[in-house]
Design an enzyme around this catalytic site. Structure first.
Site, mmCIF file in Angstrom:
data_model
loop_
_atom_site.group_PDB
_atom_site.id
_atom_site.type_symbol
_atom_site.label_atom_id
_atom_site.label_comp_id
_atom_site.label_asym_id
_atom_site.label_seq_id
_atom_site.Cartn_x
_atom_site.Cartn_y
_atom_site.Cartn_z
ATOM 1 N N HIS A 191 0.889 -1.218 0.208
ATOM 2 C CA HIS A 191 -0.028 0.037 0.138
ATOM 3 C C HIS A 191 0.812 1.249 0.035
ATOM 4 O O HIS A 191 0.526 2.374 -0.534
ATOM 5 C CB HIS A 191 -0.947 -0.063 1.178
ATOM 6 C CG HIS A 191 -1.974 -0.834 1.104
ATOM 7 N ND1 HIS A 191 -1.898 -2.521 1.481
ATOM 8 C CD2 HIS A 191 -3.152 -1.056 0.100
ATOM 9 C CE1 HIS A 191 -2.980 -3.081 1.171
ATOM 10 N NE2 HIS A 191 -3.790 -2.454 0.308
ATOM 11 N N ARG A 467 2.707 -9.676 -0.609
ATOM 12 C CA ARG A 467 2.806 -8.416 -1.460
ATOM 13 C C ARG A 467 3.810 -7.477 -0.840
ATOM 14 O O ARG A 467 4.309 -6.396 -1.479
ATOM 15 C CB ARG A 467 1.631 -7.589 -1.838
ATOM 16 C CG ARG A 467 0.967 -7.004 -0.852
ATOM 17 C CD ARG A 467 -0.703 -6.829 -1.249
ATOM 18 N NE ARG A 467 -0.926 -5.283 -1.511
ATOM 19 C CZ ARG A 467 -1.913 -4.499 -1.743
ATOM 20 N NH1 ARG A 467 -3.170 -5.343 -1.531
ATOM 21 N NH2 ARG A 467 -2.013 -3.530 -2.236
ATOM 22 N N CYS A 504 -8.811 -2.875 -11.088
ATOM 23 C CA CYS A 504 -8.196 -1.723 -10.403
ATOM 24 C C CYS A 504 -6.872 -1.871 -9.706
ATOM 25 O O CYS A 504 -6.560 -1.010 -9.020
ATOM 26 C CB CYS A 504 -9.123 -1.154 -9.344
ATOM 27 S SG CYS A 504 -9.676 -2.209 -8.110
HETATM 28 C C1 PEP Z 1 -6.065 -4.569 -4.780
HETATM 29 O O1 PEP Z 1 -5.866 -5.468 -3.925
HETATM 30 O O2 PEP Z 1 -5.634 -4.766 -5.992
HETATM 31 C C2 PEP Z 1 -6.468 -3.353 -4.653
HETATM 32 C C3 PEP Z 1 -7.001 -2.545 -5.605
HETATM 33 O O3 PEP Z 1 -6.874 -2.966 -3.418
HETATM 34 P P1 PEP Z 1 -5.674 -2.431 -2.319
HETATM 35 O O4 PEP Z 1 -4.395 -2.258 -3.123
HETATM 36 O O5 PEP Z 1 -6.245 -1.194 -1.649
HETATM 37 O O6 PEP Z 1 -5.515 -3.698 -1.509
HETATM 38 MG MG MG Z 2 -6.722 -5.237 -2.300
#
Ligand code: PEP
Ligand code: MG
Length: 584
Positions: A191, A467, A504
């Site tokens: 994030h 991630r 997204c």
């Molecule tokens: C994702 O997981 O791809 C997403 C758009 O949400 P976030 O990055 O806020 O977890």
């Molecule tokens: Mg997400």
């Protein structure tokens, strides 16, 4: 000069003085000191110890007055702990000989005290460790506060450096003062990385021993395009850097010309290109005429810089501002997705050993429904002012969707009863980011109006690769055959159900991947505003038929390398097209 190689997280080229900051609310930053800085650092420590001791003295007097001298005694003990000559000598040695900053020296002392106490027998002795370290923790806080105040008051732009790429590190200073961000650890899809990209700040992670090599204000060059840094760059390096910046600007000029156009691919396929927003200020950083709406409003970041949870009225005002600024274009508001690495200062979720698989997103809000109800009230009220859509994060089962829809219907009925104006239609969608949803997608699509694929999480859960973890960053592979086949199956399911499917996650901002996704059948892509122009260029320069054959080639591939080869081919074709336009 050679680059110290790391991993690129956000592109761009920047250089300036570095400032080391803490990565998490509860951890101190560490940096090296020059010989000339040692005395002033000792002074800074003295000052913080005196300030904490003063506060303890005042509190001691207050407690003594209220409940008696006996209960006030512990505060006196805390004052004495701060004067312990052995501890003080240890701190002076760390600052003078090891040349580390005062916060880091005190943290080292705390760790040593805890270890010593932990080795002794008996619960009461171990409990005593907490008492012995408490005043020193207050000193760390005082030092960090003074550092934050002095950098906040200073002027000028800096490169932020931290141990980890957390949202706290990226938002440590107002974004206009941040030239770049560089860290020892952090994933490309964390994030913190999402924020850096959305702010358009070059960012490099995974530089080993970074902090030990830095001094506050050291000149540093950050190459977000090649994923590296140069410490104390010389004249020749800076000159070459400026030349590359000029080439980048020329490319951006070509791309900018495509930004206002609708993304209609030759062959007449119109892809909705929307933006991901993390803050109200984002809407002032780009021309909303260049997008088809907001595909993802990450509401958890709207509240990141606040000290208390926002009321319904405050949330309503925030949503309304975004809805108004989108001028009739749809705004997709996602309910709070806190937990994991997204922590709010006033809403700390518990420390979990495996937070990505823990209490996060819809799991938190379904359990704490008062939070959800306040947010839904604000969101439904905002629907009276524009095209609002509701998006639910971290969905795992049909039951979760039905549970939220029930609350949603109740909140909506209550608002209508109270005389609020609300839109007749508020589409409800879900994030596809947990693999379980792939096998129940037909059922889910019966009860929702749209799906949006969160590849940042979907990739981590499909491939079992954190991630945020730099050690497995090379295994985090959005170009894995399993990922692209999963993406295709989602697009197919949405098509069967006659519902819209968008992506997204961050990969949608990659121009070649965007073309592939269009070829798979996605009708919308949501990206950080800084990617809009390149994405439009890519979609406008590739026909629908070409995109379909790119998708087919990718889906036939049996390895990441084959997929990468196909997508690299798309990238080089697009770059050649840019050069041709620039030359014409
Ligand atoms: C994702 O997981 O791809 C997403 C758009 O949400 P976030 O990055 O806020 O977890
Ligand atoms: Mg997400």
């Amino acid at each position: 000069m050679p680059l110290i190689q790391g991993l690129s997280v956000a592109p761009g080229l920047s250089q300036g003085p570095v400032h080391v900051v803490r990565a998490r609310l509860d951890s101190a930053p560490i940096w090296s000191l020059r010989a000339a800085e040692v005395e002033s650092e000792i002074g800074r420590l003295d000052h913080a110890v005196a300030a904490v001791s003063d506060v303890l003295g005042r509190r001691r007097a207050d407690v003594a007055k209220a409940v008696g001298e006996r209960d006030a005694g512990i505060l006196g003990v805390h004052q004495m702990i701060l004067q312990d000559p052995v501890a003080r000598a240890e701190l002076d040695t760390a600052i003078r000989d090891d040349r580390i900053n005062a916060e880091a020296a005190v943290e080292r002392l705390i760790k040593r005290l805890e270890e010593t106490m932990g080795r002794l027998d008996g619960d009461s002795v171990r409990g005593y460790a907490a008492d012995v370290t408490e005043p020193w923790r207050a000193v760390v806080s005082a030092l960090m506060k003074s550092d934050q105040e002095s950098i906040a008051q200073a002027e000028g732009k800096v490169v932020l450096a931290a141990a980890e790429l957390t949202p706290e590190a990226v938002t440590f200073l107002p974004r206009e003062r941040v030239l770049a961000v560089v860290t020892e650890a952090g994933g490309r899809f964390s994030h913190g990385a999402v924020l850096a990209r959305s702010f358009g700040i070059p960012c490099v992670v995974g530089i080993p021993n970074l902090l030990a090599r830095l001094e506050q204000n050291m000149p540093i060059l950050v190459d977000g395009d090649r994923g590296g840094i140069v410490l104390r760059p010389d004249e020749a390096t800076l000159e070459e850097f400026d030349k590359r910046r000029a080439i980048r600007s020329a490319r951006d000029r070509v791309l900018e010309a495509h930004a206002p156009l609708p993304a209609i691919m030759p062959g007449d396929r119109h892809i909705q290109v929307t933006v991901n927003l993390e803050s109200v200020r984002d809407v002032d950083t780009f021309d909303v005429g260049h997008c088809d709406g907001t595909g993802l409003l990450r509401t958890e970041f709207l509240y990141l810089e606040r000290t208390v949870f926002p009321s319904e009225e405050e949330q309503f005002r925030l949503y309304r501002r975004i809805v108004d600024s989108m001028k009739g274009r749809p705004v997709t508001i996602r309910t709070l997705d806190i937990g994991g690495d997204k922590q709010l200062p006033y809403f700390r979720t518990p420390k979990e050993s495996n937070p990505a698989l823990g209490w996060r997103g819809i799991r938190v809000t379904l359990e704490w429904q008062d939070l959800l109800r306040v947010q839904l009230r604000a969101l439904i009220r905002a629907s009276a002012h524009g095209a609002v859509r509701l998006l639910l994060p971290m969905i795992t089962s049909l039951d979760e969707v039905l549970a939220v829809k029930k609350v949603f219907d109740e909140v909506r009925a209550q608002l209508e009863e109270q005389g609020y104006e609300v839109a007749s239609e508020i589409p409800v969608g879900i994030m596809i980011e947990v693999p379980s949803t792939l096998w129940i997608l037909d059922d889910l699509l019966e009860v929702v109006d749209f799906v949006s694929v969160g590849t940042n999480d979907l990739v981590q859960y499909l491939l079992a690769v954190d991630r945020d973890n730099v050690f497995v960053a090379s295994l985090y592979d959005p170009q894995h055959p399993a990922v692209v086949r999963a993406l295709k199956s989602i697009a197919d399911a949405a098509k069967r159900a006659g519902k819209s499917a968008s992506v997204c996650g961050e990969i949608a901002g990659d121009e070649a991947v965007a073309v592939m996704l269009a070829g798979m059948g996605y009708d919308a892509l949501s990206v950080t505003p800084t990617s809009l122009s390149f994405l439009k260029f890519a979609l406008l320069s590739t026909s629908a038929a070409e995109a379909e054959s790119i998708a087919e080639a990718v889906l036939e591939a049996r390895s990441s390398a084959e997929i990468r080869a196909v997508l690299d081919g798309v990238r080089s074709t697009l770059r050649a097209a840019i050069r041709a336009k620039d030359a014409s």
